[in-house]
Enzyme design. Structure first.
Site, PDB file in Angstrom:
ATOM      1  N   TYR A  61       0.843  -1.207   0.000  1.00  0.00           N
ATOM      2  CA  TYR A  61       0.000   0.000   0.000  1.00  0.00           C
ATOM      3  C   TYR A  61       0.874   1.250   0.000  1.00  0.00           C
ATOM      4  CZ  TYR A  61      -3.507   3.348   1.719  1.00  0.00           C
ATOM      5  OH  TYR A  61      -4.340   4.427   1.871  1.00  0.00           O
ATOM      6  N   ASP A  75     -11.562   8.654   5.106  1.00  0.00           N
ATOM      7  CA  ASP A  75     -10.301   9.408   5.195  1.00  0.00           C
ATOM      8  C   ASP A  75     -10.581  10.893   5.131  1.00  0.00           C
ATOM      9  OD1 ASP A  75      -7.763  10.463   5.016  1.00  0.00           O
ATOM     10  OD2 ASP A  75      -7.119   9.199   3.350  1.00  0.00           O
ATOM     11  N   ASP A 115       1.588  12.684   8.570  1.00  0.00           N
ATOM     12  CA  ASP A 115       1.882  11.365   9.172  1.00  0.00           C
ATOM     13  C   ASP A 115       0.706  10.871  10.007  1.00  0.00           C
ATOM     14  OD1 ASP A 115       2.627  13.405  11.061  1.00  0.00           O
ATOM     15  OD2 ASP A 115       3.691  11.897  12.224  1.00  0.00           O
ATOM     16  N   ASP A 165      -3.227   4.952  10.180  1.00  0.00           N
ATOM     17  CA  ASP A 165      -4.321   4.304   9.460  1.00  0.00           C
ATOM     18  C   ASP A 165      -4.704   3.017  10.175  1.00  0.00           C
ATOM     19  OD1 ASP A 165      -4.306   6.267   7.522  1.00  0.00           O
ATOM     20  OD2 ASP A 165      -4.033   4.906   5.838  1.00  0.00           O
TER      21      ASP A 165
END
Lengths: 131, 131
Positions: B21, B45, B102, B105
């Site tokens: 990814y 997101d 940064d 996830d």
């Protein structure tokens, strides 16, 4: 308040709950930890195991902390919406041994920044022991 | 295989998907990214926004990466069960500016280590810009 400032306020309160969670783990007061959870919260530690549901099961889970000495350190925290993810370190002194673990926990929160769910993401390889 | 070795194998494959990814984000190939997702996956997101659902919406979301240069770095990754949480850095060169973000996830995976859900935990304060 505007939606934006409401969201900022919630993010601030969520960060405060995360700080108090790590403080409560350090002080070894499982009652203080459980008080940060919503009534019908779930705890899955580690992720993939059977969740503990509700205050009684969650209290029983954290009771293991009542007789150990821990230090905790928040390494990285991110907050978005009603979700926080944070990388932290717990160092536990167990008589002659020092055990260190640094998981990433993922929590969701209600609109009063009480924890509604916790998933701890770690594996045995993330635990180290010395002494 | 024993349940334990099956779990270990899935964890290894999940880590590989996370690596691929970040590689795909760096190479800027949205098709490569979308190929890592399961058909009915969701992308949120940042967390708290309307999820993108299914390959078409997810492809449209990542298409924004097709014309930018990125470097990516995996800072911390944890895997448990079918969940991964990882802290990473993306540096984007946009002509005269360098933008760094940064996030942490959080992803869930199916038993073939395809991403079934992604939630990106970050806020505007986690983005920095220079140049």
């Amino acid at each position: 308040m505007s939606p934006e400032s409401t969201a900022d306020l919630l993010a601030t309160r969520i960060r405060d709950t995360v700080t108090r969670y790590l403080d409560a783990i350090a002080s070894g007061g499982s009652a203080d930890i459980v008080a940060l959870y919503a009534d019908d919260a779930t705890v899955e530690d580690p992720a993939g195991t059977e969740p503990k549901t509700g205050r009684d099961q969650i209290a029983a889970f954290y009771a293991a902390l009542d007789n150990v000495r821990n230090t905790t350190e928040l390494l990285t925290v991110r907050v978005a919406g009603n979700v926080a993810a944070f990388h932290f370190r717990v160092v536990t002194e167990t008589g002659d041994k020092t055990v260190t673990i640094d998981p990433i926990d993922v929590m969701t929160f209600d609109d009063q920044a009480r924890i509604t769910s916790m998933r701890a993401i770690w594996a045995p390889a993330d635990v180290s022991s010395s002494g």
